[in-house]
Design a protein around this motif. Structure first.
Motif, PDB file in Angstrom:
ATOM      1  N   ASP A   1       0.849  -1.209   0.000  1.00 21.22           N
ATOM      2  CA  ASP A   1       0.000   0.000   0.000  1.00 21.22           C
ATOM      3  C   ASP A   1       0.875   1.247   0.000  1.00 21.22           C
ATOM      4  O   ASP A   1       0.620   2.200  -0.745  1.00 21.22           O
ATOM      5  CB  ASP A   1      -0.909   0.046   1.233  1.00 21.22           C
ATOM      6  N   LEU A   2       1.881   1.235   0.853  1.00 21.00           N
ATOM      7  CA  LEU A   2       2.781   2.387   0.955  1.00 21.00           C
ATOM      8  C   LEU A   2       3.523   2.617  -0.358  1.00 21.00           C
ATOM      9  O   LEU A   2       3.676   3.756  -0.800  1.00 21.00           O
ATOM     10  CB  LEU A   2       3.774   2.180   2.101  1.00 21.00           C
ATOM     11  N   ALA A   3       3.947   1.552  -0.999  1.00 20.79           N
ATOM     12  CA  ALA A   3       4.703   1.663  -2.248  1.00 20.79           C
ATOM     13  C   ALA A   3       3.894   2.344  -3.343  1.00 20.79           C
ATOM     14  O   ALA A   3       4.473   2.963  -4.245  1.00 20.79           O
ATOM     15  CB  ALA A   3       5.160   0.284  -2.709  1.00 20.79           C
ATOM     16  N   GLN A   4       2.583   2.274  -3.278  1.00 20.57           N
ATOM     17  CA  GLN A   4       1.755   2.945  -4.277  1.00 20.57           C
ATOM     18  C   GLN A   4       1.908   4.464  -4.195  1.00 20.57           C
ATOM     19  O   GLN A   4       1.666   5.166  -5.169  1.00 20.57           O
ATOM     20  CB  GLN A   4       0.290   2.557  -4.098  1.00 20.57           C
ATOM     21  N   GLY A   5       2.306   4.967  -3.023  1.00 21.25           N
ATOM     22  CA  GLY A   5       2.518   6.395  -2.854  1.00 21.25           C
ATOM     23  C   GLY A   5       3.850   6.872  -3.391  1.00 21.25           C
ATOM     24  O   GLY A   5       4.100   8.073  -3.480  1.00 21.25           O
ATOM     25  N   TYR A   6       4.736   5.915  -3.754  1.00 25.87           N
ATOM     26  CA  TYR A   6       6.017   6.285  -4.336  1.00 25.87           C
ATOM     27  C   TYR A   6       5.771   6.624  -5.804  1.00 25.87           C
ATOM     28  O   TYR A   6       6.048   5.853  -6.710  1.00 25.87           O
ATOM     29  CB  TYR A   6       7.034   5.150  -4.169  1.00 25.87           C
ATOM     30  N   ALA A   7       5.165   7.802  -6.004  1.00 24.50           N
ATOM     31  CA  ALA A   7       4.756   8.237  -7.338  1.00 24.50           C
ATOM     32  C   ALA A   7       4.845   9.750  -7.405  1.00 24.50           C
ATOM     33  O   ALA A   7       4.919  10.423  -6.384  1.00 24.50           O
ATOM     34  CB  ALA A   7       3.321   7.782  -7.603  1.00 24.50           C
ATOM     35  N   ILE A   8       4.841  10.272  -8.599  1.00 26.03           N
ATOM     36  CA  ILE A   8       4.848  11.713  -8.799  1.00 26.03           C
ATOM     37  C   ILE A   8       3.412  12.246  -8.799  1.00 26.03           C
ATOM     38  O   ILE A   8       3.147  13.336  -8.361  1.00 26.03           O
ATOM     39  CB  ILE A   8       5.560  12.090 -10.124  1.00 26.03           C
ATOM     40  N   THR A   9       2.465  11.467  -9.268  1.00 28.84           N
ATOM     41  CA  THR A   9       1.068  11.876  -9.350  1.00 28.84           C
ATOM     42  C   THR A   9       0.273  11.224  -8.231  1.00 28.84           C
ATOM     43  O   THR A   9       0.432  10.041  -7.959  1.00 28.84           O
ATOM     44  CB  THR A   9       0.472  11.448 -10.708  1.00 28.84           C
ATOM     45  N   ASP A  10      -0.583  11.986  -7.591  1.00 32.63           N
ATOM     46  CA  ASP A  10      -1.412  11.450  -6.512  1.00 32.63           C
ATOM     47  C   ASP A  10      -2.666  10.806  -7.101  1.00 32.63           C
ATOM     48  O   ASP A  10      -3.498  11.475  -7.683  1.00 32.63           O
ATOM     49  CB  ASP A  10      -1.805  12.582  -5.554  1.00 32.63           C
ATOM     50  N   GLN A  11      -2.763   9.511  -6.945  1.00 33.27           N
ATOM     51  CA  GLN A  11      -3.943   8.755  -7.369  1.00 33.27           C
ATOM     52  C   GLN A  11      -4.684   8.242  -6.139  1.00 33.27           C
ATOM     53  O   GLN A  11      -5.238   7.159  -6.149  1.00 33.27           O
ATOM     54  CB  GLN A  11      -3.527   7.582  -8.273  1.00 33.27           C
ATOM     55  N   GLY A  12      -4.642   9.032  -5.058  1.00 30.05           N
ATOM     56  CA  GLY A  12      -5.292   8.625  -3.825  1.00 30.05           C
ATOM     57  C   GLY A  12      -4.402   7.811  -2.906  1.00 30.05           C
ATOM     58  O   GLY A  12      -4.853   7.315  -1.880  1.00 30.05           O
ATOM     59  N   HIS A  13      -3.131   7.670  -3.276  1.00 30.07           N
ATOM     60  CA  HIS A  13      -2.207   6.868  -2.473  1.00 30.07           C
ATOM     61  C   HIS A  13      -1.040   7.694  -1.938  1.00 30.07           C
ATOM     62  O   HIS A  13      -0.071   7.152  -1.439  1.00 30.07           O
ATOM     63  CB  HIS A  13      -1.640   5.709  -3.309  1.00 30.07           C
ATOM     64  N   GLY A  14      -1.084   8.996  -2.065  1.00 28.15           N
ATOM     65  CA  GLY A  14       0.051   9.837  -1.707  1.00 28.15           C
ATOM     66  C   GLY A  14       0.940  10.034  -2.925  1.00 28.15           C
ATOM     67  O   GLY A  14       0.708   9.463  -3.983  1.00 28.15           O
ATOM     68  N   ASN A  15       1.943  10.852  -2.767  1.00 29.61           N
ATOM     69  CA  ASN A  15       2.885  11.113  -3.865  1.00 29.61           C
ATOM     70  C   ASN A  15       4.210  11.598  -3.279  1.00 29.61           C
ATOM     71  O   ASN A  15       4.605  12.726  -3.494  1.00 29.61           O
ATOM     72  CB  ASN A  15       2.305  12.118  -4.852  1.00 29.61           C
ATOM     73  N   PHE A  16       4.898  10.715  -2.570  1.00 26.63           N
ATOM     74  CA  PHE A  16       6.100  11.127  -1.851  1.00 26.63           C
ATOM     75  C   PHE A  16       7.397  10.877  -2.605  1.00 26.63           C
ATOM     76  O   PHE A  16       8.476  11.089  -2.058  1.00 26.63           O
ATOM     77  CB  PHE A  16       6.159  10.463  -0.467  1.00 26.63           C
ATOM     78  N   LYS A  17       7.336  10.486  -3.873  1.00 28.45           N
ATOM     79  CA  LYS A  17       8.556  10.193  -4.626  1.00 28.45           C
ATOM     80  C   LYS A  17       9.441  11.430  -4.786  1.00 28.45           C
ATOM     81  O   LYS A  17      10.633  11.393  -4.491  1.00 28.45           O
ATOM     82  CB  LYS A  17       8.201   9.616  -5.996  1.00 28.45           C
ATOM     83  N   LEU A  18       8.873  12.517  -5.266  1.00 30.98           N
ATOM     84  CA  LEU A  18       9.659  13.729  -5.502  1.00 30.98           C
ATOM     85  C   LEU A  18      10.237  14.307  -4.207  1.00 30.98           C
ATOM     86  O   LEU A  18      11.435  14.640  -4.172  1.00 30.98           O
ATOM     87  CB  LEU A  18       8.830  14.768  -6.259  1.00 30.98           C
ATOM     88  N   PRO A  19       9.453  14.432  -3.133  1.00 31.98           N
ATOM     89  CA  PRO A  19      10.062  14.914  -1.894  1.00 31.98           C
ATOM     90  C   PRO A  19      11.191  14.004  -1.388  1.00 31.98           C
ATOM     91  O   PRO A  19      12.196  14.491  -0.873  1.00 31.98           O
ATOM     92  CB  PRO A  19       8.900  14.948  -0.896  1.00 31.98           C
ATOM     93  N   LEU A  20      11.029  12.706  -1.577  1.00 32.16           N
ATOM     94  CA  LEU A  20      12.090  11.777  -1.159  1.00 32.16           C
ATOM     95  C   LEU A  20      13.352  11.992  -1.989  1.00 32.16           C
ATOM     96  O   LEU A  20      14.472  11.988  -1.451  1.00 32.16           O
ATOM     97  CB  LEU A  20      11.594  10.334  -1.286  1.00 32.16           C
ATOM     98  N   ILE A  21      13.185  12.216  -3.278  1.00 29.37           N
ATOM     99  CA  ILE A  21      14.335  12.511  -4.147  1.00 29.37           C
ATOM    100  C   ILE A  21      15.006  13.809  -3.690  1.00 29.37           C
ATOM    101  O   ILE A  21      16.243  13.885  -3.618  1.00 29.37           O
ATOM    102  CB  ILE A  21      13.896  12.586  -5.625  1.00 29.37           C
ATOM    103  N   PHE A  22      14.215  14.838  -3.387  1.00 31.11           N
ATOM    104  CA  PHE A  22      14.780  16.102  -2.919  1.00 31.11           C
ATOM    105  C   PHE A  22      15.560  15.903  -1.617  1.00 31.11           C
ATOM    106  O   PHE A  22      16.641  16.470  -1.451  1.00 31.11           O
ATOM    107  CB  PHE A  22      13.693  17.150  -2.714  1.00 31.11           C
ATOM    108  N   MET A  23      15.016  15.118  -0.689  1.00 33.27           N
ATOM    109  CA  MET A  23      15.727  14.877   0.576  1.00 33.27           C
ATOM    110  C   MET A  23      17.047  14.156   0.316  1.00 33.27           C
ATOM    111  O   MET A  23      18.076  14.496   0.922  1.00 33.27           O
ATOM    112  CB  MET A  23      14.841  14.099   1.550  1.00 33.27           C
ATOM    113  N   ALA A  24      17.042  13.181  -0.602  1.00 29.86           N
ATOM    114  CA  ALA A  24      18.280  12.469  -0.939  1.00 29.86           C
ATOM    115  C   ALA A  24      19.292  13.419  -1.576  1.00 29.86           C
ATOM    116  O   ALA A  24      20.498  13.307  -1.341  1.00 29.86           O
ATOM    117  CB  ALA A  24      17.977  11.296  -1.868  1.00 29.86           C
TER     118      ALA A  24
END
Length: 163
Positions: free
Chosen positions: A115-138
Motif C-alpha cells: 500500500d505504501l509503495a503505491q505512494g512512491y509516485a509523482i502523481t497522486d492517485q489517492g495513495h500519496g505522492n512522496f517520490k519527488l520529496p524523497l528525491i529532494f531529501m536524498a
C-alpha cells in the motif's frame, strides 16, 4: 596504463570538487524557489492540512507556517543557487520537506508495504505522492554533509577569510 587511469581519475576528482555539488544546488535551488513563488502568488491552504503537520509544526498557526515555508523556499532556493549558507538552508529545506511529506505527500492510509509503495509516485492517485520529496531529501543530504563544493559563495568566503 595504471598511471594513465590514475591521472584521468585525478582530473575527474578535481572537476568533481568544483562542479559536483553545483548541479544539485542549481536543480534544488530552482525547484524550491519555484515552489516558494507558487506559494507567494497563491492562497494559503495550510489551514486545510495543519492537523497533519507533525508536532511542533502543528502548533504553529497556518498563516505563520505559510509565511515561513514561502520565505525559506524563496530565500533558500536563491541561497542554494549561489552556494551561500548552503548547509543551513539545506538542513532547513530538508526539515521543510519532511513536514511537507508528512502533511501533504504521505498516503493518508496504508496497511501494508505494498500500500505504501503505491505512494512512491509523482502523481497522486489517492495513495500519496512522496517520490519527488524523497528525491529532494536524498539530493539535500550531500549538501548538508559535504557542503556546497568549491564553486560557491561559501567556498569563496572561506578562501578569503581563512586563507
Amino acid at each position: 596504463m595504471k598511471k594513465l587511469l590514475g591521472k584521468a581519475f585525478a582530473g575527474v576528482d578535481w572537476l568533481g570538487l568544483w562542479f559536483a555539488m553545483l548541479g544539485l544546488r542549481l536543480l534544488l535551488g530552482w525547484e524550491f524557489f519555484e515552489s516558494g513563488l507558487e506559494k507567494f502568488r497563491g492562497e494559503n491552504w495550510f489551514a486545510d492540512i495543519q492537523g497533519r503537520f507533525p508536532y511542533p509544526f502543528s502548533a504553529v498557526p497556518p498563516d505563520i507556517s505559510w509565511q515561513l515555508a514561502t520565505g525559506f523556499e524563496l530565500v533558500g532556493g536563491i541561497a542554494l543557487v549561489l552556494g551561500l549558507g548552503t548547509r543551513f538552508f539545506a538542513v532547513s529545506l530538508f526539515v521543510l520537506t519532511v513536514v511537507a511529506t508528512a502533511a501533504a505527500h504521505w498516503p493518508a492510509t496504508w496497511v501494508t508495504l505494498a500500500d505504501l509503495a503505491q505512494g512512491y509516485a509523482i502523481t497522486d492517485q489517492g495513495h500519496g505522492n512522496f517520490k519527488l520529496p524523497l528525491i529532494f531529501m536524498a539530493m539535500l543530504l550531500p549538501l548538508m554533509l559535504s557542503g556546497p563544493g568549491r564553486l560557491s559563495m561559501d567556498a569563496f568566503v572561506r578562501r578569503r577569510t581563512i586563507g
